[in-house]
Design a protein around this motif. Structure first.
Motif, short mmCIF file in Angstrom:
data_model
loop_
_atom_site.label_atom_id
_atom_site.label_comp_id
_atom_site.label_asym_id
_atom_site.label_seq_id
_atom_site.Cartn_x
_atom_site.Cartn_y
_atom_site.Cartn_z
N PHE A 62 1.02 -1.10 0.15
CA PHE A 62 -0.23 0.21 -0.56
C PHE A 62 1.12 1.46 -0.11
O PHE A 62 0.67 2.17 -1.00
N SER A 63 1.82 1.53 0.37
CA SER A 63 2.70 2.15 0.81
C SER A 63 4.03 2.65 -0.50
O SER A 63 4.00 4.03 -1.06
N ASN A 64 4.20 1.12 -1.08
CA ASN A 64 4.56 1.53 -2.41
C ASN A 64 4.04 2.19 -3.34
O ASN A 64 3.72 2.74 -4.63
N ILE A 65 2.49 1.81 -3.26
CA ILE A 65 1.12 2.11 -4.25
C ILE A 65 1.64 3.72 -4.43
O ILE A 65 1.23 4.47 -5.32
N ILE A 66 0.80 4.13 -2.90
CA ILE A 66 0.78 5.58 -3.36
C ILE A 66 2.49 6.18 -3.49
O ILE A 66 2.98 7.50 -3.46
N GLN A 67 3.67 5.57 -3.23
CA GLN A 67 5.03 6.35 -3.49
C GLN A 67 5.45 6.27 -4.88
O GLN A 67 5.93 7.01 -5.49
N ALA A 68 5.16 5.24 -5.38
CA ALA A 68 4.86 4.99 -6.48
C ALA A 68 4.27 5.97 -7.97
O ALA A 68 4.29 6.67 -8.48
N ALA A 69 2.54 6.48 -7.01
CA ALA A 69 2.37 7.04 -8.33
C ALA A 69 2.69 8.67 -7.61
O ALA A 69 2.62 9.31 -8.83
N LEU A 70 3.13 9.15 -6.08
CA LEU A 70 4.02 10.37 -6.12
C LEU A 70 5.33 10.67 -6.88
O LEU A 70 5.14 11.76 -7.45
N ARG A 71 6.00 9.36 -7.21
CA ARG A 71 6.80 9.70 -7.85
C ARG A 71 6.81 9.74 -8.96
O ARG A 71 7.08 10.92 -9.92
N ARG A 72 5.79 9.27 -9.88
CA ARG A 72 5.87 9.53 -11.45
C ARG A 72 4.92 11.13 -11.55
O ARG A 72 5.57 11.70 -12.53
N ARG A 88 -4.00 16.27 -6.26
CA ARG A 88 -5.12 15.92 -5.42
C ARG A 88 -5.82 14.43 -6.69
O ARG A 88 -6.14 14.36 -5.80
N ALA A 89 -5.35 14.78 -7.36
CA ALA A 89 -6.24 13.44 -8.57
C ALA A 89 -5.70 12.07 -7.77
O ALA A 89 -6.12 11.15 -6.96
N ILE A 90 -4.26 11.50 -7.04
CA ILE A 90 -4.11 10.58 -6.02
C ILE A 90 -4.90 10.93 -5.37
O ILE A 90 -5.20 9.89 -4.57
N ARG A 91 -4.59 11.92 -4.20
CA ARG A 91 -5.62 12.00 -3.01
C ARG A 91 -6.74 11.22 -3.13
O ARG A 91 -7.18 10.84 -2.04
N LEU A 92 -8.01 12.53 -4.41
CA LEU A 92 -9.03 11.53 -4.89
C LEU A 92 -9.23 10.47 -4.83
O LEU A 92 -9.69 9.58 -4.71
N MET A 93 -8.38 9.48 -5.40
CA MET A 93 -8.44 7.82 -6.11
C MET A 93 -7.35 7.09 -5.36
O MET A 93 -8.44 6.13 -4.08
N LEU A 94 -7.37 7.87 -3.65
CA LEU A 94 -7.10 6.55 -2.76
C LEU A 94 -8.05 6.96 -2.00
O LEU A 94 -8.83 6.05 -0.77
N LEU A 95 -8.72 8.66 -1.53
CA LEU A 95 -10.42 8.50 -1.11
C LEU A 95 -10.88 7.42 -1.16
O LEU A 95 -12.24 6.97 -0.82
N TYR A 96 -11.23 7.76 -2.94
CA TYR A 96 -12.08 6.69 -3.12
C TYR A 96 -12.26 5.21 -3.54
O TYR A 96 -13.18 4.91 -3.42
#
Length: 98
Positions: A62-72, A88-96
């Motif tokens: 789960f932390s790798n998913i977030i790190q990879a999205a932010l790194r991209r 913001r799109a990443i945050r919305l995706m995670l909240l969704y």
């Protein structure tokens, strides 16, 4: 030429576009008056889904998913404004996805 490449294999679907923007893999390139801007490309048919946090995956996934999205987002965003929009799109995706 494109028609011939599309006939080569049923999974290959190429299309020719003439305009000020082009996408390649995860990258979207925009040409605005001779200045190139880059951002993360999201396919129109792709839904914002990730592995649910209640699944039985190891916790580091789960932390790798977030790190990879932010790194991209950092690598592909050519301006801070574009990066903030992607963040913001990443945050919305995670909240969704809970």
């Amino acid at each position: 030429m494109i028609k011939k490449a599309n006939d080569f294999h049923p999974n290959i679907k190429l299309e020719a576009n003439i305009g000020s923007c082009a996408s390649f893999l995860d990258l979207l390139i925009n040409n605005k008056n001779g200045v190139l801007f880059t951002s993360v490309y999201h396919k129109p048919a792709a839904e914002p889904c990730v592995v649910p946090f209640i699944s039985d995956h190891p916790r580091h996934v789960f932390s790798n998913i977030i790190q990879a999205a932010l790194r991209r987002a950092v690598r592909y965003s050519s301006t801070l404004d574009i990066f903030e929009k992607e963040r913001r799109a990443i945050r919305l995706m995670l909240l969704y996805n809970g």
